[in-house]
Write an enzyme that holds these catalytic residues in place. Structure first.
Site, PDB file in Angstrom:
ATOM      1  N   ASP A 133     -14.712  10.221  -4.218  1.00  0.00           N
ATOM      2  CA  ASP A 133     -13.521   9.979  -3.404  1.00  0.00           C
ATOM      3  C   ASP A 133     -12.947  11.356  -3.044  1.00  0.00           C
ATOM      4  O   ASP A 133     -13.364  12.378  -3.618  1.00  0.00           O
ATOM      5  CB  ASP A 133     -12.517   9.147  -4.239  1.00  0.00           C
ATOM      6  CG  ASP A 133     -11.233   8.816  -3.492  1.00  0.00           C
ATOM      7  OD1 ASP A 133     -11.215   8.899  -2.253  1.00  0.00           O
ATOM      8  OD2 ASP A 133     -10.244   8.465  -4.161  1.00  0.00           O
ATOM      9  N   ARG A 193     -15.079  -4.634   2.879  1.00  0.00           N
ATOM     10  CA  ARG A 193     -13.615  -4.692   2.694  1.00  0.00           C
ATOM     11  C   ARG A 193     -13.083  -5.948   3.391  1.00  0.00           C
ATOM     12  O   ARG A 193     -12.186  -6.614   2.894  1.00  0.00           O
ATOM     13  CB  ARG A 193     -12.945  -3.455   3.311  1.00  0.00           C
ATOM     14  CG  ARG A 193     -13.186  -2.170   2.574  1.00  0.00           C
ATOM     15  CD  ARG A 193     -12.394  -2.094   1.288  1.00  0.00           C
ATOM     16  NE  ARG A 193     -11.036  -1.653   1.498  1.00  0.00           N
ATOM     17  CZ  ARG A 193      -9.975  -2.082   0.823  1.00  0.00           C
ATOM     18  NH1 ARG A 193     -10.114  -3.000  -0.105  1.00  0.00           N
ATOM     19  NH2 ARG A 193      -8.775  -1.618   1.064  1.00  0.00           N
ATOM     20  N   GLN A 217     -10.374  -2.465  -3.217  1.00  0.00           N
ATOM     21  CA  GLN A 217     -11.529  -1.631  -2.843  1.00  0.00           C
ATOM     22  C   GLN A 217     -12.718  -1.911  -3.760  1.00  0.00           C
ATOM     23  O   GLN A 217     -13.869  -1.954  -3.331  1.00  0.00           O
ATOM     24  CB  GLN A 217     -11.121  -0.154  -2.907  1.00  0.00           C
ATOM     25  CG  GLN A 217     -12.266   0.815  -2.631  1.00  0.00           C
ATOM     26  CD  GLN A 217     -12.768   0.762  -1.199  1.00  0.00           C
ATOM     27  OE1 GLN A 217     -11.972   0.772  -0.272  1.00  0.00           O
ATOM     28  NE2 GLN A 217     -14.085   0.720  -1.005  1.00  0.00           N
ATOM     29  N   CYS A 269     -15.087   5.245  -0.982  1.00  0.00           N
ATOM     30  CA  CYS A 269     -14.093   4.297  -0.450  1.00  0.00           C
ATOM     31  C   CYS A 269     -13.646   4.647   0.959  1.00  0.00           C
ATOM     32  O   CYS A 269     -13.087   3.799   1.659  1.00  0.00           O
ATOM     33  CB  CYS A 269     -12.899   4.233  -1.394  1.00  0.00           C
ATOM     34  SG  CYS A 269     -12.165   5.848  -1.702  1.00  0.00           S
ATOM     35  N   ARG A 297       0.882  -1.166   0.000  1.00  0.00           N
ATOM     36  CA  ARG A 297       0.000   0.000   0.000  1.00  0.00           C
ATOM     37  C   ARG A 297       0.914   1.208   0.000  1.00  0.00           C
ATOM     38  O   ARG A 297       1.601   1.464   1.001  1.00  0.00           O
ATOM     39  CB  ARG A 297      -0.906  -0.008   1.239  1.00  0.00           C
ATOM     40  CG  ARG A 297      -1.956   1.093   1.253  1.00  0.00           C
ATOM     41  CD  ARG A 297      -2.858   0.937   2.466  1.00  0.00           C
ATOM     42  NE  ARG A 297      -3.740   2.065   2.633  1.00  0.00           N
ATOM     43  CZ  ARG A 297      -4.999   2.120   2.201  1.00  0.00           C
ATOM     44  NH1 ARG A 297      -5.521   1.089   1.584  1.00  0.00           N
ATOM     45  NH2 ARG A 297      -5.730   3.185   2.389  1.00  0.00           N
ATOM     46  N   HIS A 319      -6.657   0.761  -7.237  1.00  0.00           N
ATOM     47  CA  HIS A 319      -7.060   0.315  -5.894  1.00  0.00           C
ATOM     48  C   HIS A 319      -7.999  -0.888  -6.041  1.00  0.00           C
ATOM     49  O   HIS A 319      -9.179  -0.819  -5.694  1.00  0.00           O
ATOM     50  CB  HIS A 319      -7.737   1.472  -5.153  1.00  0.00           C
ATOM     51  CG  HIS A 319      -7.835   1.268  -3.679  1.00  0.00           C
ATOM     52  ND1 HIS A 319      -7.261   0.192  -3.025  1.00  0.00           N
ATOM     53  CD2 HIS A 319      -8.449   2.009  -2.715  1.00  0.00           C
ATOM     54  CE1 HIS A 319      -7.512   0.290  -1.727  1.00  0.00           C
ATOM     55  NE2 HIS A 319      -8.234   1.376  -1.519  1.00  0.00           N
TER      56      HIS A 319
HETATM   57  N1  NVA Z   1      -7.790   8.286  -3.718  1.00  0.00           N
HETATM   58  C1  NVA Z   1      -7.584   7.978  -2.311  1.00  0.00           C
HETATM   59  C2  NVA Z   1      -8.129   6.629  -1.981  1.00  0.00           C
HETATM   60  C3  NVA Z   1      -8.106   6.288  -0.517  1.00  0.00           C
HETATM   61  C4  NVA Z   1      -8.649   4.919  -0.201  1.00  0.00           C
HETATM   62  C5  NVA Z   1      -6.114   8.101  -1.985  1.00  0.00           C
HETATM   63  O1  NVA Z   1      -5.293   7.629  -2.779  1.00  0.00           O
HETATM   64  O2  NVA Z   1      -5.781   8.665  -0.979  1.00  0.00           O
END
Ligand code: NVA
Length: 253
Positions: free
Chosen positions: A155, A241, A62, A196, A32, A59
């Site tokens: 998001d 999740r 998710q 998300c 991550r 992602h």
């Molecule tokens: N677009 C967001 C998703 C977080 C789950 C990020 O990259 O921070």
């Protein structure tokens, strides 16, 4: 309190070496972080499964939780219209487009043109859509985009790893795409809201408060009214999740 130093991955130790060290110690590696190229290089050198837990570009885990939530609510994925509002060229917009293409859904990116996904990725997804019957659309008018939608998805406007300096530009560019009650009504009463998380729907977070006060706003990508409404399935989605990541592990270990 002294904070632990960040991992040395790619700095003092190459990704290839880290992949092989971790493979001797663990049954799987979840990355991550930031660059998609890093997780791909880890996968190339690791001898255990490597899962993409989030990169700038994608992602995927998710999306599994999102689609389980949609299936639980509508009983199907095929033909479901999902509108992604906001920065559609980043991880969530990209992965939702890929997932919708694969599952024969109707994907709409609602954003200013400069926030549309990368044309090369769109072309790949159009090729998948040609096989599955999915429809992919790119629309600058948010009200037009959401007509008859089953899912409105958004998001954060500024993602992890992006500098705080971009907030002003994002607020200016993406405010018309905020998911609010008027937009949910324009979609219709069948529409549900997904995110998300984390979401800036009030001032109860450090960044939300700081940016909210700086720009004179109490909400960003979604209003508190929509986030807390009966149409919001965000906590079902959050629970999913857990179920979907267990399924990913069961399928790959
Ligand atoms: N677009 C967001 C998703 C977080 C789950 C990020 O990259 O921070």
């Amino acid at each position: 309190m002294k904070r632990p130093a960040p991992a040395q991955i790619g700095k003092k130790e190459s990704i290839a070496d880290t992949a092989r060290v971790l493979s001797r110690m663990f049954d799987g590696i979840e990355y991550r972080g930031y660059g998609q190229a890093i997780v791909e290089e880890l996968a190339k050198y690791a001898s255990v499964p490597v899962w993409n837990g989030l990169t700038n570009e994608f992602h995927p885990t998710q999306i599994l939780a999102d689609f389980l939530t949609i299936k639980e609510h509508f009983g199907r994925l095929n033909g479901v219209k999902l509108v992604y509002l906001g920065d559609a060229r980043y991880n969530m917009g990209d992965s939702l487009m890929v997932g919708c293409a694969k599952m024969g859904m109707h994907f709409v990116a609602a954003a200013p043109e400069k926030y549309f996904p990368d044309p090369a990725l769109i072309a790949k997804c159009q090729a998948i859509a040609a096989e599955t019957g999915a429809v992919l659309e790119f629309e600058t008018d948010p009200v037009k985009a959401v007509q008859g939608a089953h899912v409105l998805y958004t998001d954060v406007w500024v993602s992890m790893g992006e500098p705080t300096e971009v907030w002003a530009e994002r607020i200016r560019d993406l405010s018309p795409y905020q998911v609010n009650t008027a937009l949910m009504q324009a979609a219709g009463e069948q529409a549900v809201f997904l995110h998300c998380l984390p979401a800036f729907h009030d001032l109860k977070t450090g960044i939300g408060k700081e940016m909210g006060e700086k720009f004179g706003r109490t909400e960003m990508e979604v209003t508190d009214a929509v986030f807390e409404s009966a149409q919001s399935l965000v906590f079902d989605e959050a629970e999913n999740r857990m179920h979907t990541i267990k399924a990913v592990m069961a399928a790959t270990l």
